[in-house]
Write an enzyme that holds these catalytic residues in place. Structure first.
Site, PDB file in Angstrom:
ATOM      1  N   ALA A 134       0.874  -1.255   0.120  1.00 57.90           N
ATOM      2  CA  ALA A 134      -0.019   0.021  -0.073  1.00 57.90           C
ATOM      3  C   ALA A 134       0.888   1.159  -0.056  1.00 57.90           C
ATOM      4  O   ALA A 134       0.425   2.339  -0.279  1.00 57.90           O
ATOM      5  CB  ALA A 134      -1.096  -0.081   0.983  1.00 57.90           C
ATOM      6  N   HIS A 167       1.247  -6.957 -23.642  1.00 62.44           N
ATOM      7  CA  HIS A 167       0.163  -6.259 -24.122  1.00 62.44           C
ATOM      8  C   HIS A 167       0.007  -6.519 -25.837  1.00 62.44           C
ATOM      9  O   HIS A 167      -1.001  -6.540 -25.961  1.00 62.44           O
ATOM     10  CB  HIS A 167       0.349  -4.583 -23.918  1.00 62.44           C
ATOM     11  CG  HIS A 167       0.718  -4.159 -22.409  1.00 62.44           C
ATOM     12  ND1 HIS A 167       0.084  -4.979 -21.514  1.00 62.44           N
ATOM     13  CD2 HIS A 167       1.666  -3.418 -21.832  1.00 62.44           C
ATOM     14  CE1 HIS A 167       0.528  -4.132 -20.253  1.00 62.44           C
ATOM     15  NE2 HIS A 167       1.547  -3.469 -20.738  1.00 62.44           N
ATOM     16  N   GLN A 213      -5.402   4.202 -28.633  1.00 61.52           N
ATOM     17  CA  GLN A 213      -5.261   5.398 -27.981  1.00 61.52           C
ATOM     18  C   GLN A 213      -4.118   6.121 -28.726  1.00 61.52           C
ATOM     19  O   GLN A 213      -3.529   5.635 -29.460  1.00 61.52           O
ATOM     20  CB  GLN A 213      -4.638   5.038 -26.338  1.00 61.52           C
ATOM     21  CG  GLN A 213      -3.258   4.569 -26.614  1.00 61.52           C
ATOM     22  CD  GLN A 213      -3.056   3.846 -24.973  1.00 61.52           C
ATOM     23  OE1 GLN A 213      -3.764   3.590 -24.264  1.00 61.52           O
ATOM     24  NE2 GLN A 213      -1.784   4.066 -24.727  1.00 61.52           N
TER      25      GLN A 213
HETATM   26  C1  BG6 Z   1       3.144  -0.573 -18.512  1.00 63.26           C
HETATM   27  C2  BG6 Z   1       4.507  -0.739 -19.025  1.00 63.26           C
HETATM   28  O1  BG6 Z   1       2.877  -2.101 -18.634  1.00 63.26           O
HETATM   29  O2  BG6 Z   1       2.169  -0.083 -19.875  1.00 63.26           O
HETATM   30  C3  BG6 Z   1       4.973   0.978 -19.230  1.00 63.26           C
HETATM   31  O3  BG6 Z   1       5.246  -1.436 -17.801  1.00 63.26           O
HETATM   32  C4  BG6 Z   1       4.048   1.525 -20.205  1.00 63.26           C
HETATM   33  O4  BG6 Z   1       6.403   0.831 -19.591  1.00 63.26           O
HETATM   34  C5  BG6 Z   1       2.691   1.266 -20.054  1.00 63.26           C
HETATM   35  O5  BG6 Z   1       4.252   2.972 -20.339  1.00 63.26           O
HETATM   36  C6  BG6 Z   1       1.786   1.881 -21.017  1.00 63.26           C
HETATM   37  O6  BG6 Z   1       0.457   1.773 -20.641  1.00 63.26           O
HETATM   38  P1  BG6 Z   1      -0.740   2.811 -21.205  1.00 63.26           P
HETATM   39  O7  BG6 Z   1      -2.067   2.418 -20.704  1.00 63.26           O
HETATM   40  O8  BG6 Z   1      -0.263   4.099 -20.869  1.00 63.26           O
HETATM   41  O9  BG6 Z   1      -0.382   2.703 -22.636  1.00 63.26           O
END
Ligand code: BG6
Length: 480
Positions: free
Chosen positions: A13, A235, A368
């Site tokens: 936390a 991702h 995005q």
């Molecule tokens: C995170 C990575 O998982 O995703 C970061 O560790 C990255 O390095 C981020 O900046 C990007 O997330 P978003 O939602 O801002 O595209």
């Protein structure tokens, strides 16, 4: 008064993730009335802090509006903080007592923790803090899920020895984004895409992630992982599976995740000629941060060869996709912030127009910024002209759905954990397949330390990446 229905425990936390993401997310869900009634929150960490201090740390990220002063008081009244060690059982017995004080409740444990304490914390939660009787316990975990196939499997085995898969929620926050969730509806809710979604019609698919900033002092963490582990293996590969998977028999989490695993199983590790690695260098003409290269970050080890940019072409060896390149591309310190999917269709057969006039159709899903779906298509130039030109069928969310608030990915995902929906969470076999694909490349980088190609902060990345795209049947049709 009432007993608790749910207790949400934030382990770690006092950390960065808790203050920047978890407390703000819980607050937004709370103020929008989305959480079940009688939900309480308990923070747990080593530091001897007060709830007041946790509150001060999180407030700057919570975006509290002027008229929400009372509501935010109400929120913090539901919060308590317990300090304890991560490897001391008695401390978790105290945590359990604090949970029990709220009454008989379902329990959610959010692991906002560094990997080094992960095993001892999960063990202690299992031994001391599980819900009793008809109440459930759910465990939310965040990356890093290991560093390669072996270390990840080891972690998965550890978790599997303590919890059931239905109790585990592995977060990949890209699965909480509107347009990523939209992929299933786009593909399976429209008659027109099904029949053309294959190797006969699609030339290539490019999935991109671009960020206009560097490591921003996070270099120490980043250097251990690099862009492949930080963004691509999770991702971008998740987006790939949603683009490429077969139609599941239903929208149940297990049915969907079964199909995602099948696609991953059909992907061999990339071959050397389909990989481009880059690392940003300072741009002397740039402003502020842009002057600093990756190696100028004092938290980055000298001479590091960790890639901050990567383009990798993968192939799905099944009947639908054989031969179609799926090109994943991601980088830090580039010219813009963008995440998108480009599905480029093959040339029109038997073209009757002037040579080179007709451009390929391209379906773009912009994740995005500014969510959109648009199809690039040819149209007659309006008016007396007899020429063709490229135009778009355009579904830009900002104009089509004016005023609809897009929830943050974490809001959706944390709410899903309350609701018990695992659709947008990564199953352990899925995770393992994702690591299998990238582990040979990661080991090659760790062992051989190939020099990444330098690219300027604020540029499009190495030119070699664009060449890789061209070689893989992606035709440049504008900014991408
Ligand atoms: C995170 C990575 O998982 O995703 C970061 O560790 C990255 O390095 C981020 O900046 C990007 O997330 P978003 O939602 O801002 O595209």
């Amino acid at each position: 008064g009432h007993g608790a229905s749910h207790v949400f425990v934030i382990l770690g936390a006092s950390g960065d993730l808790a203050k920047k993401k978890i407390y703000p997310t819980l607050w937004w869900l709370f103020k929008d009335g989305l959480l079940p009634a009688h939900t309480y929150f308990i923070g747990y960490a080593r530091s001897n802090l007060t709830m007041e201090q946790i509150r001060e740390k999180s407030l700057p990220y919570m975006k509290v509006q002027k008229n929400e002063e009372e509501k935010v008081e109400e929120f913090f009244k539901l919060n308590t903080y317990v300090s304890g060690k991560y490897d001391v059982k008695d401390d978790f017995i105290r945590l359990n007592e604090a949970i029990e004080k709220k009454g008989k409740s379902n329990r959610l444990f959010y692991m906002a923790l560094p990997p080094s304490v992960f095993e001892s914390v999960t063990l202690n939660v299992k031994n001391c803090c599980m819900a009793q009787g008809d109440k459930w316990t759910r465990i939310v975990v965040e990356k890093p899920f290991g560093k390669d196939l072996d270390s990840s499997n080891q972690l998965s085995n550890h978790l599997a020895s303590l919890f059931k898969e239905e109790e585990l929620y592995r977060i990949d926050h890209y699965l909480g984004k509107e347009m990523v969730q939209n992929l299933m509806v786009l593909r399976f809710g429209n008659r027109i895409y099904g029949p053309i979604w294959n190797r006969d019609n699609i030339a290539s698919v490019v999935i991109s992630f671009k960020e206009p900033f560097g490591t921003q002092g996070r270099g120490g963490y980043f250097d251990e992982f690099g862009i492949l582990r930080d963004v691509m293996q999770n991702h971008l590969l998740q987006i790939l599976t949603l683009v490429a998977m077969e139609k599941p028999p239903s929208t149940d989490a297990e049915d969907i995740r079964n199909e995602k695993v099948k696609v991953l199983k059909s992907i061999p590790p990339p071959s050397q000629e389909n990989v481009v690695l880059g690392q940003y260098v300072g741009n002397p003409d740039g402003s502020g941060d842009e002057k600093e290269g990756y190696l100028d970050d004092p938290t980055v080890p000298k001479g590091s060869v960790t890639p901050t940019f990567a383009t990798v072409a993968l192939f799905v060896k099944n009947e639908r996709w054989d031969g179609v390149p799926f090109i994943l591309r991601c980088g830090k310190a580039l010219n813009e912030r963008k995440a998108e999917v480009r599905i480029q269709f093959k040339d029109v057969a038997g073209d009757i127009f002037r040579e080179g006039e007709v451009k390929r159709n391209e379906l773009v899903i912009r994740v995005q910024p500014s969510e959109a779906i648009y199809m690039k298509m040819m149209a007659k130039t309006p008016g007396m002209s007899i020429d063709c030109e490229e135009s778009e069928l355009d579904l830009t969310y900002g104009s089509r759905y004016r005023g609809v608030k897009m929830p943050d990915a974490y809001e959706r995902l944390i709410l899903d954990v309350f609701m018990g929906s695992q659709i947008h969470f990564v199953r352990s076999d899925e995770l393992s397949e994702a690591w299998r694909i990238f582990t040979p490349l990661l080991h090659h980088i760790d062992q051989e330390k190939p020099k990444p190609i330098p690219y300027k902060y604020g540029s499009r990345g190495p030119a070699e990446s664009d060449e890789l795209l061209q070689r893989n049947d992606f035709q440049y049709t504008g900014s991408y």
